[in-house]
Scaffold this motif. Sequence first.
Motif, PDB file in Angstrom:
ATOM      1  N   THR A  65       0.445  -1.359  -0.165  1.00 49.87           N
ATOM      2  CA  THR A  65       0.404  -0.183   0.254  1.00 49.87           C
ATOM      3  C   THR A  65       1.294   1.350  -0.400  1.00 49.87           C
ATOM      4  OG1 THR A  65      -0.153  -0.447   1.672  1.00 49.87           O
ATOM      5  CG2 THR A  65      -1.996  -1.228   0.296  1.00 49.87           C
TER       6      THR A  65
ATOM      7  N   LEU B  21       1.484   1.773  -3.346  1.00 51.12           N
ATOM      8  CA  LEU B  21       1.089   2.513  -4.431  1.00 51.12           C
ATOM      9  C   LEU B  21       0.204   3.415  -4.439  1.00 51.12           C
ATOM     10  CD1 LEU B  21      -1.594  -1.041  -3.919  1.00 51.12           C
ATOM     11  CD2 LEU B  21      -0.561  -0.529  -6.146  1.00 51.12           C
ATOM     12  N   LEU B  22       0.629   4.433  -2.765  1.00 53.69           N
ATOM     13  CA  LEU B  22       0.813   5.578  -2.574  1.00 53.69           C
ATOM     14  C   LEU B  22       1.567   6.162  -3.507  1.00 53.69           C
ATOM     15  CD1 LEU B  22       0.287   5.607   0.820  1.00 53.69           C
ATOM     16  CD2 LEU B  22      -1.666   5.856  -0.420  1.00 53.69           C
TER      17      LEU B  22
ATOM     18  N   SER C 115       0.609   6.598  -7.290  1.00 52.15           N
ATOM     19  CA  SER C 115      -0.787   6.281  -7.410  1.00 52.15           C
ATOM     20  C   SER C 115      -0.564   7.857  -7.664  1.00 52.15           C
ATOM     21  CB  SER C 115      -2.046   6.530  -5.965  1.00 52.15           C
ATOM     22  OG  SER C 115      -3.244   7.938  -6.587  1.00 52.15           O
TER      23      SER C 115
ATOM     24  N   GLY D 292      -7.491   7.121  -6.174  1.00 55.60           N
ATOM     25  CA  GLY D 292      -8.035   5.946  -4.976  1.00 55.60           C
ATOM     26  C   GLY D 292      -6.430   6.584  -3.857  1.00 55.60           C
ATOM     27  N   TYR D 293      -6.218   7.620  -3.953  1.00 58.49           N
ATOM     28  CA  TYR D 293      -5.269   7.550  -3.130  1.00 58.49           C
ATOM     29  C   TYR D 293      -5.904   7.745  -1.305  1.00 58.49           C
ATOM     30  CZ  TYR D 293      -0.885  10.114  -0.654  1.00 58.49           C
ATOM     31  OH  TYR D 293      -0.044   9.861   0.371  1.00 58.49           O
TER      32      TYR D 293
ATOM     33  N   PHE E  12      -8.664   6.159  -0.572  1.00 57.18           N
ATOM     34  CA  PHE E  12      -8.724   4.653   0.257  1.00 57.18           C
ATOM     35  C   PHE E  12      -7.067   3.931   0.477  1.00 57.18           C
ATOM     36  CE2 PHE E  12      -8.607   0.197  -1.052  1.00 57.18           C
ATOM     37  CZ  PHE E  12      -9.797  -0.166  -0.371  1.00 57.18           C
ATOM     38  N   LEU E  13      -6.077   3.855  -0.715  1.00 56.92           N
ATOM     39  CA  LEU E  13      -4.908   2.927  -0.002  1.00 56.92           C
ATOM     40  C   LEU E  13      -4.587   4.027   1.341  1.00 56.92           C
ATOM     41  CD1 LEU E  13      -3.532   3.458  -3.689  1.00 56.92           C
ATOM     42  CD2 LEU E  13      -3.936   1.392  -2.275  1.00 56.92           C
TER      43      LEU E  13
ATOM     44  N   LEU F 281      -6.131   2.471   4.151  1.00 58.98           N
ATOM     45  CA  LEU F 281      -5.618   1.136   4.638  1.00 58.98           C
ATOM     46  C   LEU F 281      -4.068   1.271   5.035  1.00 58.98           C
ATOM     47  CD1 LEU F 281      -6.810  -1.933   3.578  1.00 58.98           C
ATOM     48  CD2 LEU F 281      -5.948  -1.712   1.494  1.00 58.98           C
ATOM     49  N   HIS F 282      -3.471   1.477   4.510  1.00 61.48           N
ATOM     50  CA  HIS F 282      -2.202   1.457   4.812  1.00 61.48           C
ATOM     51  C   HIS F 282      -2.220   2.583   6.115  1.00 61.48           C
ATOM     52  CE1 HIS F 282       2.625   2.342   4.984  1.00 61.48           C
ATOM     53  NE2 HIS F 282       2.306   3.019   4.953  1.00 61.48           N
TER      54      HIS F 282
END
Length: 389
Positions: free
Chosen positions: A267, A270-271, A274, A282-283, A285-286, A289-290
């Motif tokens: 995650t 992925l940040l 993104s 989607g930043y 949500f990530l 989650l992170h």
Amino acid sequence: MTEPPEASAVPPTHGDPTSSSGVSARVTTEEPAPSGPGGALRKAAAALPRSVNARATLVGAAVSALLILAIVLGSRLLVNFDSALLPYAVASVFLAFGVAYRYTVWISAPGAARLFKQGWRSLFSAENFRRTPTALPKMIATYLGFQKFLGARSHARWAAHQLIFWGCVLAALITFPLTWGWFTFTSGSGSGPGYAMRIWGFKILGFDSTSFIGWVMFHGLDLAAVLVIPGASYFLWRRMKDRGASTGQRFGYDLVPLIALIVIAVTGLLLTFSSIFLHGGGYEFLAVLHMVAVVFTLIYIPFGKFFHIVQRPAAVGMQLFKYTARQEDEVFACRRCGQPIDTEPYVENLRGTMRDLRLDFDEWAEYCPRCKRVLRGSAYLTHVKKGFK
């Protein structure tokens, strides 16, 4: 349990007022309170609650309070504190409480208490430093830093553990100071490219964000994630495929820590992906989650497998304790076959731990494993199967 055939020193009986230990206890009680810093520490320790849980709770609360004070002062009265990082800061306070609580409970056990005292006594021994000045830095490097003992088990496991270790160290060095407001990046123009790195408000260095150093500074957590993912994935694969590793494993203890590390690392990457390639898609949500994964892991550390990170320095002290004894040739030989067992101080420490645990067969520590089996077999033939050949 059959007694060893050879005569050996009889240990003092616990609770016997005529024994040497009983006399020593009375003398110690009647001595006046020692003065100086050591005496003050012993008086403070004596003032702590007798219950292990109460004492651990008190120590945990004190450590948490000190961390909160350090956050407030280090962030210059919260001027440099980023409120968006508040969940991480709160989780780190819980982490401090949990580590202090668990560590206090751990060193309250007789075996760990002896290891703790002997280990830290060896670490801070001026005599050890004069006699073997390179021993401590060498053990810190080989035992803590490069964990060479893992290489003896498997080179693949050693390499994977090194990736996880150095990735987590890098992430911790960046994350905690940032979360606590100790570590800030400021720009005179507001948007760069020139930035200044400050610790506790003091400028440490300036850099250009478009340079290689600037790229490394702003992608340190991505680099940590790149290290952690292959290391944790290898151990997760091994846990599922290797019958030796999967036998007796527990999901919460053995698998959850690896899954949590992978989720945090993926995650985190992925940040960055993104923000660079998806224009922030989607930043949010990530980011949530992170954050959940990090907070869960920080709270989990004191009560799960990751607690070995906190215990390892004490093991270094114990290794130093054994190493310095070997330098003086204080090797203890088996009382039956004469083969070396370990150092004399280590064997005596083991016997002391067994006496603390009220195990009345501590003399068996003076025999090597093979002779223990032979003596047990001989006793069985003598007392149970008389005359059996």
